[in-house]
Scaffold this motif. Structure first.
Motif, PDB file in Angstrom:
ATOM      1  N   TYR A   1     -49.581 -11.521 -17.131  1.00 37.94           N
ATOM      2  CA  TYR A   1     -50.774 -10.985 -17.780  1.00 37.94           C
ATOM      3  C   TYR A   1     -52.015 -11.360 -16.985  1.00 37.94           C
ATOM      4  O   TYR A   1     -52.006 -12.275 -16.174  1.00 37.94           O
ATOM      5  N   ILE A   2     -53.046 -10.604 -17.222  1.00 41.06           N
ATOM      6  CA  ILE A   2     -54.355 -10.882 -16.625  1.00 41.06           C
ATOM      7  C   ILE A   2     -55.229 -11.404 -17.755  1.00 41.06           C
ATOM      8  O   ILE A   2     -55.379 -10.738 -18.791  1.00 41.06           O
TER       9      ILE A   2
ATOM     10  N   LYS B   1     -51.863 -14.511 -14.658  1.00 41.53           N
ATOM     11  CA  LYS B   1     -51.149 -15.680 -15.160  1.00 41.53           C
ATOM     12  C   LYS B   1     -49.751 -15.276 -15.613  1.00 41.53           C
ATOM     13  O   LYS B   1     -49.434 -14.094 -15.717  1.00 41.53           O
ATOM     14  N   MET B   2     -48.948 -16.311 -15.898  1.00 34.58           N
ATOM     15  CA  MET B   2     -47.571 -16.075 -16.325  1.00 34.58           C
ATOM     16  C   MET B   2     -47.253 -16.953 -17.526  1.00 34.58           C
ATOM     17  O   MET B   2     -47.689 -18.095 -17.602  1.00 34.58           O
ATOM     18  N   LEU B   3     -46.474 -16.387 -18.438  1.00 29.03           N
ATOM     19  CA  LEU B   3     -46.027 -17.090 -19.626  1.00 29.03           C
ATOM     20  C   LEU B   3     -44.501 -17.046 -19.626  1.00 29.03           C
ATOM     21  O   LEU B   3     -43.915 -15.968 -19.587  1.00 29.03           O
ATOM     22  N   GLN B   4     -43.867 -18.207 -19.610  1.00 28.59           N
ATOM     23  CA  GLN B   4     -42.400 -18.233 -19.529  1.00 28.59           C
ATOM     24  C   GLN B   4     -41.759 -17.961 -20.885  1.00 28.59           C
ATOM     25  O   GLN B   4     -42.218 -18.439 -21.909  1.00 28.59           O
ATOM     26  N   ARG B   5     -40.691 -17.197 -20.868  1.00 26.27           N
ATOM     27  CA  ARG B   5     -39.946 -16.810 -22.066  1.00 26.27           C
ATOM     28  C   ARG B   5     -38.459 -16.887 -21.778  1.00 26.27           C
ATOM     29  O   ARG B   5     -38.037 -16.826 -20.622  1.00 26.27           O
ATOM     30  N   GLU B   6     -37.682 -16.953 -22.839  1.00 23.80           N
ATOM     31  CA  GLU B   6     -36.227 -16.865 -22.743  1.00 23.80           C
ATOM     32  C   GLU B   6     -35.738 -15.911 -23.814  1.00 23.80           C
ATOM     33  O   GLU B   6     -36.303 -15.862 -24.906  1.00 23.80           O
ATOM     34  N   THR B   7     -34.712 -15.181 -23.503  1.00 27.72           N
ATOM     35  CA  THR B   7     -34.083 -14.312 -24.486  1.00 27.72           C
ATOM     36  C   THR B   7     -32.605 -14.177 -24.156  1.00 27.72           C
ATOM     37  O   THR B   7     -32.155 -14.639 -23.101  1.00 27.72           O
TER      38      THR B   7
END
Length: 169
Positions: A141-142, A149-155
């Motif tokens: 995302y900006i 920037k980056m946001l870490q996720r898991e699925t």
């Protein structure tokens, strides 16, 4: 001694039952191995990963409010970092996703973070869960200052023998 009609009838019924049992055991074994009867083929782990990523793209945040909901799962109360307008940046394709998320995906029978979620013997014999694909990735995302920037996720997704992807739990 001449066989009677009832012995003959019993023998025919027994042969039919044994034949059906062997047939269904064979189908269950093929399903257990991951065989898809519709395509007459097995799906490779790489194909399972690609299918799971395509499914992930359907739910990737497209608006600021969707991005905030994803961020809220990790941050409580909402961080001041996410208070302004932020704009999700979608991935162009699967190869860009894999390039930016090295070692993102793993095909497994037993997901690492959920004890009760696994592809059971029955699930595999029926072909409803061939395996799971765990994905660790970044939501890009900006932020309101224009920084990327980056946001870490898991699925995690379950995949049937024929490549149908679903949430699995």
């Amino acid at each position: 001694m001449k066989p009677t009609f009832s012995k003959f009838f019993f023998s025919v019924i027994l042969i039919i039952i044994i034949g059906m049992l062997v047939h269904y055991l064979h189908l269950g074994y093929r399903n257990f191995q991951g065989y898809c009867s519709e395509t007459n083929a097995l799906i490779s782990d790489e194909k399972k990963i690609d299918l799971a990523i395509i499914e992930l793209f359907k739910y990737y945040p497209k608006t600021n409010s969707e991005l905030r909901r994803r961020f809220d799962r990790n941050a409580s109360p909402l961080s001041t970092e996410m208070a302004g307008e932020n704009y999700p940046v979608p991935y162009k394709n699967i190869s860009e996703f894999k390039d930016l998320n090295k070692n993102c995906c793993r095909v497994t029978q037993q997901p690492s973070d959920i004890e009760d979620a696994r592809a059971t013997l029955f699930d595999r014999a029926m072909g409803t869960k061939s395996s799971f694909v765990e994905i660790r990735y970044f939501i890009l995302y900006i932020d309101s200052t224009g920084k990327r920037k980056m946001l870490q996720r898991e699925t995690m997704y379950a995949i049937t023998n024929c490549g149908i992807v679903w949430n699995g739990i």
